[in-house]
Design a protein around this motif. Structure first.
Motif, PDB file in Angstrom:
ATOM      1  N   UNK A  49      -8.148 -41.567  -4.232  1.00 13.97           N
ATOM      2  CA  UNK A  49      -7.750 -42.498  -4.488  1.00 13.97           C
ATOM      3  C   UNK A  49      -7.783 -43.980  -3.662  1.00 13.97           C
ATOM      4  N   UNK A  51      -7.223 -48.851  -3.105  1.00  8.93           N
ATOM      5  CA  UNK A  51      -6.880 -50.280  -3.873  1.00  8.93           C
ATOM      6  C   UNK A  51      -7.130 -50.698  -2.740  1.00  8.93           C
ATOM      7  N   UNK A  62      -6.849 -42.094   0.392  1.00  9.01           N
ATOM      8  CA  UNK A  62      -6.031 -40.627   0.148  1.00  9.01           C
ATOM      9  C   UNK A  62      -7.531 -39.878  -0.032  1.00  9.01           C
ATOM     10  N   UNK A 290     -12.689 -36.498  -8.358  1.00  7.85           N
ATOM     11  CA  UNK A 290     -12.319 -37.842  -9.788  1.00  7.85           C
ATOM     12  C   UNK A 290     -11.377 -38.563  -8.574  1.00  7.85           C
TER      13      UNK A 290
END
Lengths: 312, 762
Positions: A49, A51, A62, A290
């Protein structure tokens, strides 16, 4: 249709019985197939993850591994450490290397001395190599800066602007957001609206006027203490009305409107579809694993939500 | 193709070239119920001692053609009726016969010499591939949920027909979705025919006369759907006397009235029925709490028949029904209000005329409307509101020609005009606002040609013109029956079936709110190719054993495109995929006697696949939720005496599929720390679609009925037990991520429910 009844034969000869029995056995045998459940196994893929917020230095990324469904889950146990993560500004050529946060497994922070401040209308790429040899990568872009965001309370008597730090109640007129941003170039995939209670988790007090802290039936369960609500709006939206049901908790509250990249809008929208059962998984954009690598531009307001006791 | 047509024409000509026209005549007539005067669909007429006979059409009309002039004895029969014998003098200018059959339950007097005493057990019939005709009287005797005798739920107990769950009345026939079944009520298409979110069908069993489910391989006279056909004919009404029914159950009350009609000296009949649930009153009486939902449904049927001449009948039929749900809950300053309403309105008219001695003509016009509305709001702010309207106007004509010996030719036209509208919005944004209209013209011709004593061929073709995009389609159909002997027949069918309506479905469970759109010019119409092979052994002792195996490939199967929140064309709103289904079924049925019912089994597979960019199962094949490997069912009705009747139904099936999670991770939303979320961001990573199955499922329903007189009127007290040993079937599995480790939570369906129903007929 004319029907003839002159057929005289020995009905249902034994060879047909045999044929039926054979056919039934053949089908029944093939029917005892293994169920799909036995065909699909847990796959411990890596989840990333990251952003990028327009105008804010990249602070964290992360990385973890999917944990088995029925094991006790702890992020730090599932975390992947020792990975090499690099973010590229593919327009300017700037790079940012990230390294393990010594305070928290699975959290990666910029290498000391390096900084990357994402800018609107630029493209970025992330690459991640895990110690297990996986290579994850993705690309995204960052939307332009908001020109304006106005929050208004509107009823039949007119409209009243909300200012930073205002105190509001759920009895106030309906809340209305209106914004302006340059959407050309396809950098804006949609919008996300967040309502986040800033009160510490253990001190949350519901705005529900009928809530009684002394009533055991009203005691808050752990899962009730969800301090944030979010929703999405389409790329062509320019205003929205926010129902007061989104405001659940008393105290300081952050109102945040995000213009998000296409990848992130798809991810958020697909989360709704997962909840509706139309999709099995959110639409991730990390190749080789993912997760999400996405850009956004945001506008933030802070208000204080005051609880109004029930008159009854 | 041209060679095949030429060969067919040649063989057809050969089949009647030997007939001596000068000395032959046609025996025509109508067969009806002696007690009510209602026409008997698919009754049979046979020349005794010979090899000639005919099956009546849905209006009870039959033709035995090219019978040499002379004296004959005809035997008329129909399941559940005493057969009737009549001597007939066949002459060139014969008037139609009007034959009345006595129901088997009526005791015959000794003087009625023309009526055979035995109940018909082996009615001669023309077999149709994959057809399951059902007697509505039998359905009324079956154990039922909520005391509501339900036709669609009864059909779900037939091999090859599945439900997506215990609380859904939608039909999944041979691997198809509910939209792939054409549902006709008095020759009028019905959309989303369910009440109570799919728990019950809109068909009031009291008002149904005849129903026939064509599971596949259906003839060219039907079309517009790619899977199967359910034809429902409502009661025409008693032509001889007034009669009625009043019924009270635990959740609903019903009333029906029918009788003879005379307008301007012309005779006819009428039938009407009403039904309303009173759950709303019951809940109000039981609870006086804020937020209790207010729900009810009602429906009504009406039908008028008028004989304009002894050969011409005019029928007008209508249906109206509605469901309404209101709820209102929440705190004083943040109330959530919901309102849902949905229902059907239909009206159809049909003019039937026996034309000359060899033809039968029917014209029809129909309007079918389905409308749904829902609204969810918070303190006056609309969170989501929607309105859907489907209007289907149709004009039909059917012409049946029976003048060629050994042929039964039927041709016709079905012109439809679709006008659909769907709009969904919240306070500020219109999510969807679609208006679509389309004309669809279908022309068909089919024949049922008895080539010789052993073989019958049923070719047909259906041609479509769809005005949106100037699309055309040709659906060839072919069925064959091989008569091994009087009782054993082998059947086969092959055909193409094109569908002109696409459905945006809320999922297998929520077909109530399916949104229909006529095909536009941005995507190809869905179609399937079906192959069916089987045999039936129709024994004279009342037993019938049928078995069939089938394969269906489905093309242009549509599903709502998950990643689109607006769609300007159907190509944008729908994702187009493919599918297939195959299986094997058998059914042992006892149609007459004290003990009636069936044992049935089906073994089946069905799978679907959509492109990778749809994100549906990442482009891989998957089993839809209604895919089940094994289904076994027993349905029995035992008439012990005039007073006591018992019913039982037991089914066993493989568990249905569901999507099982495979792992856990932390999902992160930008601008929010997951540590502040109620479940700390713990999220389930699902596996592929329907990758697991629930355990196998089985359920027993029982009923006992006591027939008696209530102040001189026939009355019936029925006590039934739904799910007698209370094995609750699995419905939904979800994972409680607020617990760590994650906990599995299974939502199960209805436990044992005792029910009581009382009805009085007058």
């Amino acid at each position: 249709m004319n029907i003839r009844h002159v057929l005289i034969r020995d009905s249902f000869p034994s060879c047909i019985f045999l044929a039926i029995a054979g056919l039934a056995f053949m089908f029944a045998s093939t029917g005892c197939e293994s169920t799909p459940a036995e065909a699909e196994k847990y796959d411990p893929q890596a989840v990333l993850y990251a952003y990028l917020t327009n105008g804010e230095p990249v602070g964290e990324v992360y990385l973890e591994r999917i944990a088995p469904l029925f094991n006790r889950y702890d992020f730090e146990d599932a975390a992947i450490t020792g990975a090499e993560i690099v973010i590229f500004d593919t327009d300017s050529g700037d790079t940012l290397h990230l390294t393990d946060d010594p305070q928290k497994h699975g959290r990666y922070i910029p290498v000391p001395g390096e900084e990357l401040i994402p800018r609107g209308r630029r493209h970025y790429r992330i690459e991640c190599s895990t110690p297990d040899g996986e290579f994850l990568w993705s690309e995204t872009s960052v939307p332009d800066t908001f020109i304006s965001l106005n929050i208004l309370l509107i009823d039949q008597n007119g409209e009243r602007p909300v200012s930073e730090g205002d105190t509001l109640t759920r009895n106030d007129p309906n809340m209305f957001w209106r914004w302006e941003i340059d959407t050309t170039g396809g950098f804006v995939g949609g919008y996300a609206g967040l309502i986040v209670a800033e009160t510490p988790r253990d001190s949350l007090v519901p705005l529900d006027p009928d809530w009684d802290p002394n009533d055991p039936d009203d005691a808050l369960e752990e899962e009730d203490r969800d301090a944030a609500g979010w929703t999405v709006f389409r790329y062509d939206a320019e205003w929205t009305t926010i129902a007061w049901a989104f405001f659940e908790w008393e105290g300081p509250t952050r109102i945040e409107l995000q213009a998000v990249s296409v990848d992130y809008y798809n991810y958020l929208w697909s989360n709704f579809r997962v909840m509706q059962g139309m999709l099995e998984r959110p639409v991730f954009n990390i190749n080789g694993g993912l997760g999400i690598f996405a850009g956004l531009s945001k506008k933030v307001f802070h208000v204080y939500m005051k609880r109004v006791e029930s008159e009854g | 193709m041209r060679r095949i047509i030429s060969l067919y024409v040649l063989l057809s000509a050969a089949s009647f070239v030997s007939v001596d026209y000068a000395l032959a005549a046609n025996i025509t007539g109508f067969i009806s119920d002696a007690s009510s005067g209602e026409p008997l669909p698919v009754a049979s007429a046979v020349i005794e001692g010979g090899d000639r006979g005919a099956t009546a059409n849905l209006d009870g009309y039959f033709v035995i053609n090219h019978v040499p002039v002379g004296s004959y004895t005809l035997v008329f029969s129909h399941l559940g009726y005493h057969s009737f014998v009549q001597d007939v003098q066949v002459m060139e200018m014969m008037e139609p016969l009007h034959i009345e059959l006595q129901p088997a339950r009526v005791e015959l007097k000794a003087v009625e010499v023309k009526v055979k005493r035995e109940e018909v057990k082996d009615q001669r019939k023309t077999p149709t591939v994959s057809a399951v005709p059902l007697d509505s009287r039998f359905i009324r005797a079956m154990p039922s949920l909520g005391g509501e005798m339900d036709i669609l739920r009864a059909l779900q107990r037939i091999p090859g027909v599945k439900a997506s769950s215990d609380i859904s009345a939608a039909l999944h026939v041979r691997g198809g979705s509910p939209d792939q079944t054409l549902i006709l009520m008095d020759h009028n298409t019905v959309y989303n025919p369910t009440h109570m979110f799919g728990l019950f069908s809109t068909f009031n069993a009291d008002a149904v006369k005849y129903l026939d489910l064509l599971k596949g391989g259906f003839p060219a006279q039907y079309g517009g759907r790619s899977g199967s056909v359910l034809e429902v004919i409502m009661n025409d009404g008693n032509r001889k006397q007034y009669q009625g029914l009043v019924s009270i159950g635990l959740i609903s009350g019903r009333a029906a009235l029918e009788g003879p009609l005379s307008i301007g000296g012309k005779k006819g009949s009428f039938a009407g029925s009403l039904r309303r649930t009173y759950i709303d009153y019951v809940l109000d009486a039981m609870h006086d709490e804020d937020g209790m939902p207010d729900y009810y449904f009602y429906d009504g049927n009406g039908k008028f028949n008028l004989d304009l001449t002894d050969r011409t009948t005019l029928t007008i039929a209508g249906y109206w029904g509605n469901d309404r749900l209101n709820f209102d809950f929440g705190s004083e300053d943040a109330r959530l209000n919901g309102y849902l309403s949905w229902g059907n309105r239909t009206i159809s008219t049909r003019l039937r005329h026996a034309l000359g001695r060899t033809s039968y003509l029917a014209f029809g016009g129909a309007i079918s409307r389905y409308r749904s509305k829902w609204s969810f709001s918070n303190e006056g702010v609309a969170l989501d509101r929607a309105r859907e309207v489907i209007l289907d106007y149709s004009l039909t004509s059917d012409y049946e020609f029976l003048g060629w010996r050994n042929h039964r030719i039927k041709t016709g036209m079905w012109l439809s005009y679709y006008d659909t509208h769907f709009k969904e919005e919240n306070e500020d944004i219109v999510f969807v606002d679609v208006d679509t209209t389309a004309y669809n013209l279908a022309l068909y011709i089919q024949d049922s040609w008895r080539m010789n004593a052993f073989c019958e061929v049923k070719p047909g073709v259906r041609f479509y013109y769809h005005n949106v995009g100037d699309q055309t389609a040709v659906d060839p159909r072919l069925a064959m029956v091989y008569y091994y002997d009087e009782q054993l027949r082998f059947k086969a069918a092959v055909g193409r079936y094109t569908q002109w309506m696409n459905v945006m479905s809320g999922g297998a469970e929520m077909n109530t709110f399916d949104i229909w759109f006529p095909v536009d010019d941005s995507i190809e119409p869905p179609y399937s190719n079906q192959f069916v092979l089987g045999f039936e052994w129709d024994r004279r002792d009342g037993y019938e054993f049928t078995t069939e195996t089938y394969y269906t490939d489905m093309h242009n199967v549509t599903a709502m495109r998950p990643m689109v929140d607006e769609g300007k064309s159907e190509a944008e709103a729908f994702v187009v995929g493919e599918g297939y289904a195959y299986g094997f079924e058998w059914m042992l049925r006892r149609k007459t006697g004290r003990l009636t019912g069936w044992l049935g089994y089906s073994l089946s597979w069905t799978r679907r696949r959509f492109p990778v960019d749809s994100h549906i199962n990442e482009g891989r094949w998957f089993y839809p939720k209604w895919d089940r490997r094994h289904d076994f069912v027993v349905v029995l009705s035992y008439r012990k005496s005039r007073k006591w009747e018992y019913g039982a139904s037991w089914r066993y099936n493989t568990g249905q599929g569901f999507t099982q999670g495979l792992g856990v991770y932390t999902s992160r939303i930008a601008g929010f720390d997951p540590d502040k979320a109620g479940n700390y961001g713990r999220t389930i990573l699902n596996g592929s679609k329907n990758n697991y199955r629930f355990p196998e499922d089985h359920r027993l329903d029982l009923s006992v009925s006591y027939n008696h007189l209530f102040f001189g009127r026939r009355a019936r007290l029925t006590f039934s037990v739904y799910n007698a040993y209370s094995r609750q079937s699995y419905w939904i599995r979800y994972f409680d991520t607020s617990e760590n480790p994650v906990e599995v939570v299974d939502a199960k369906l209805l436990p044992i429910i005792p029910l009581i129903n009382y009805e009085v007929r007058f």
